[in-house]
Design a protein around this motif. Structure first.
Motif, PDB file in Angstrom:
ATOM      1  N   GLU A   3       0.814  -1.215   0.000  1.00  0.00           N
ATOM      2  CA  GLU A   3       0.000   0.000   0.000  1.00  0.00           C
ATOM      3  C   GLU A   3       0.852   1.273   0.000  1.00  0.00           C
ATOM      4  N   SER A   4       2.037   1.194   0.577  1.00  0.00           N
ATOM      5  CA  SER A   4       2.918   2.368   0.638  1.00  0.00           C
ATOM      6  C   SER A   4       4.026   2.333  -0.404  1.00  0.00           C
ATOM      7  N   CYS A   5       4.010   1.319  -1.263  1.00  0.00           N
ATOM      8  CA  CYS A   5       5.142   1.107  -2.178  1.00  0.00           C
ATOM      9  C   CYS A   5       5.373   2.296  -3.105  1.00  0.00           C
ATOM     10  N   LEU A   6       4.332   2.794  -3.743  1.00  0.00           N
ATOM     11  CA  LEU A   6       4.519   3.872  -4.715  1.00  0.00           C
ATOM     12  C   LEU A   6       5.096   5.114  -4.052  1.00  0.00           C
ATOM     13  N   ASP A   7       4.621   5.459  -2.880  1.00  0.00           N
ATOM     14  CA  ASP A   7       5.154   6.635  -2.184  1.00  0.00           C
ATOM     15  C   ASP A   7       6.643   6.464  -1.896  1.00  0.00           C
ATOM     16  N   ARG A   8       7.033   5.270  -1.482  1.00  0.00           N
ATOM     17  CA  ARG A   8       8.451   5.040  -1.194  1.00  0.00           C
ATOM     18  C   ARG A   8       9.289   5.086  -2.470  1.00  0.00           C
ATOM     19  N   LEU A   9       8.758   4.553  -3.561  1.00  0.00           N
ATOM     20  CA  LEU A   9       9.482   4.605  -4.833  1.00  0.00           C
ATOM     21  C   LEU A   9       9.668   6.047  -5.308  1.00  0.00           C
ATOM     22  N   LYS A  10       8.657   6.879  -5.110  1.00  0.00           N
ATOM     23  CA  LYS A  10       8.763   8.287  -5.510  1.00  0.00           C
ATOM     24  C   LYS A  10       9.819   9.015  -4.685  1.00  0.00           C
ATOM     25  N   GLU A  11       9.913   8.681  -3.392  1.00  0.00           N
ATOM     26  CA  GLU A  11      10.935   9.298  -2.543  1.00  0.00           C
ATOM     27  C   GLU A  11      12.338   8.899  -2.994  1.00  0.00           C
ATOM     28  N   GLN A  12      12.487   7.672  -3.439  1.00  0.00           N
ATOM     29  CA  GLN A  12      13.797   7.165  -3.846  1.00  0.00           C
ATOM     30  C   GLN A  12      14.168   7.570  -5.266  1.00  0.00           C
TER      31      GLN A  12
END
Length: 205
Positions: free
Chosen positions: A116-125
């Protein structure tokens, strides 16, 4: 008479000993080890333009990839299998057998939270990354399975990728199924992936 009495007592004692030994149950044979959970076969993946090839089942967590769920499942009790086609499409199934049902339920919840949080973490990275992520629903099989999609793109270079993910549980066993290819959600076999997920959970045990 004393000799006869002694002989009778000795014989009686011997008979009692034999009877007692006969009443001791034989040691039970050790229970056979439970069969390990079963993995998907290549033919159970969503249809593709070229045939799927299944790699070997490997011990432990994957060494690379699985960017949405990396670092969550323990290496102990975990195995995984990769699948590929001749085109830019790949898949992976990871299975973890937890020590208890409660631990399995907790692991499944952690994996769902990570998706559920994967996309947000990918955008941060990855500055410049764009995308959309959706919860695609629950599948009623065993203790349940949940499906997600993560659609990403780099507008500067024009690349797009779509990933489909699911987490399912049967008792102490948790499985994650991943599917990905170049393109977007409109071109992804969502219905086929849900069918694959149902099969994956149903055939674990």
């Amino acid at each position: 008479m004393r000799t006869l009495r002694t002989a009778l007592l000795t014989a009686t004692a011997a008979g009692l000993a034999v009877t007692a030994l006969a009443q001791v149950p034989a040691a039970a044979a050790p229970a056979p080890a439970p069969a390990p959970p079963k993995f998907l076969s290549a033919g159970q993946l969503p249809p593709s333009l070229t045939p799927w090839t299944a790699g070997p089942v490997r011990q432990g967590v994957p060494g690379e990839g699985s960017v949405c769920t990396s670092g969550i499942a323990p290496a102990a009790g975990t195995r995984h299998r990769d699948f590929r086609t001749e085109l830019d499409t790949g898949a992976r199934q990871t299975i973890t057998v937890a020590a208890t049902t409660a631990r399995a339920a907790s692991l499944a919840a952690e994996l769902r939270s990570a998706l559920e949080s994967c996309l947000d973490r990918l955008k941060e990275q990855n500055p410049g990354l764009e995308g959309e992520a959706f919860y695609q629903g629950r599948i009623d099989v065993e203790e349940g399975a949940h499906v997600y999609s993560v659609d990403t793109s780099y507008p500067e270079v024009g690349s797009t990728d779509i990933g489909l993910y699911s987490v399912g549980r049967d008792g102490r066993t948790v499985t994650v199924v991943e599917w990905g290819q170049l393109g977007d959600l409109d071109g992804a076999p969502l219905a086929g992936f849900k069918k694959t997920t149902r099969t994956a959970v149903a055939k674990l045990h």
